[in-house]
Design an enzyme around this catalytic site. Structure first.
Site, mmCIF file in Angstrom:
data_model
loop_
_atom_site.group_PDB
_atom_site.id
_atom_site.type_symbol
_atom_site.label_atom_id
_atom_site.label_comp_id
_atom_site.label_asym_id
_atom_site.label_seq_id
_atom_site.Cartn_x
_atom_site.Cartn_y
_atom_site.Cartn_z
ATOM 1 N N CYS A 64 0.271 -1.160 0.287
ATOM 2 C CA CYS A 64 -0.058 -0.148 0.168
ATOM 3 C C CYS A 64 0.662 1.429 0.000
ATOM 4 O O CYS A 64 1.101 1.978 -0.772
ATOM 5 C CB CYS A 64 -0.794 0.090 1.203
ATOM 6 S SG CYS A 64 -2.208 1.189 1.395
ATOM 7 N N GLU A 91 -5.260 -5.273 -2.923
ATOM 8 C CA GLU A 91 -4.849 -3.898 -3.146
ATOM 9 C C GLU A 91 -6.267 -4.383 -4.337
ATOM 10 O O GLU A 91 -6.516 -3.237 -4.550
ATOM 11 C CB GLU A 91 -3.375 -3.821 -3.588
ATOM 12 C CG GLU A 91 -2.475 -3.428 -2.314
ATOM 13 C CD GLU A 91 -3.435 -2.287 -1.405
ATOM 14 O OE1 GLU A 91 -4.197 -1.595 -1.710
ATOM 15 O OE2 GLU A 91 -2.769 -1.131 -1.303
#
Length: 231
Positions: free
Chosen positions: A147, A221
């Site tokens: 991230c 993600e």
């Protein structure tokens, strides 16, 4: 688009971050150049998808801040503790800015706070927290890196893409934020920290398990982007 070396210069040659990224190139590519990202680059992403993402991203930030608080608890030096405390303050500030950004898109704070967490938001954030609770600081930083570093790389990939649209692109401010010097420094710092922890916490001996976690974070993600697309 090639997302490999030179783009952002995250981590060092032979360091843990680049080794993890190279070992999971397919998952990394599927995340960093997801159709959602391509839509942002070209300005073609449906507004409903972006708004869905924006709301869930705020809810994600709440849990991400908790993960950084856990990282502060697991910090093994005063300098590391200070770094994590500063990161928590930055995230809390970002959450305030995020609500303002949502308002610019016609999404009120009340609407954001009333929205339930999507299954993808829960799956990703609770998994990160679980890795931090069960493992050490290196396990947690590996779970966070896709991230933190990934968004920096995504922004530079967008900027370098031949499909990049600048004229009337509704996502220009989002791109500028992550491509900007402040976020890029944060992303480089996260990669450098991961490299250092890899050396101090036996990253070589643990590479297989760390690589599996890195790959899973990248897949989570990608699922988060996909959740936005379904909006």
């Amino acid at each position: 688009m090639d997302s490999n070396d030179g783009l952002g210069a995250y981590g060092r040659d032979g360091g843990l971050f680049r080794r993890l990224k190279d070992a999971n190139a397919a998952d990394w590519r599927a995340y960093t150049w997801h159709p959602f990202v391509q839509g942002i680059a070209g300005g073609s992403l449906p507004l409903t998808a972006f708004k869905r993402y924006l709301v869930q991203d705020y809810l994600f930030l709440v849990q991400f801040t908790r993960a950084f608080a856990l990282a502060a608890y697991k910090a093994e030096s005063l300098d590391a503790f200070r770094d994590k405390a500063a990161a928590i303050q930055a995230l809390l500030h970002e959450m305030t800015l995020h609500l303002g950004y949502c308002a610019e898109w016609g999404i009120s704070e009340r609407a954001v706070l009333a929205e339930p967490e999507a299954a993808e938001t829960v799956a990703y954030t609770r998994w990160v927290l679980d890795r931090g609770v069960a493992g050490d600081i290196l396990d947690l930083e590996v779970a966070l890196a896709p991230c933190t570093v990934g968004y920096g790389e995504i922004a530079l990939m967008i900027e370098a893409s031949p499909t990049r649209s600048r004229d009337d692109n509704p996502y220009e401010s989002w791109i500028a934020m992550y491509a900007g010097a402040e976020y890029q420094a944060l992303a480089r710092g996260a990669a450098a920290r991961l490299d250092a922890l890899g050396e101090s916490h036996g990253g070589e001996a643990r590479f297989a398990s760390l690589s599996a976690d890195f790959a899973k974070a990248a897949r989570l993600e990608a699922a988060f982007w996909q959740m936005g697309l379904r909006g």
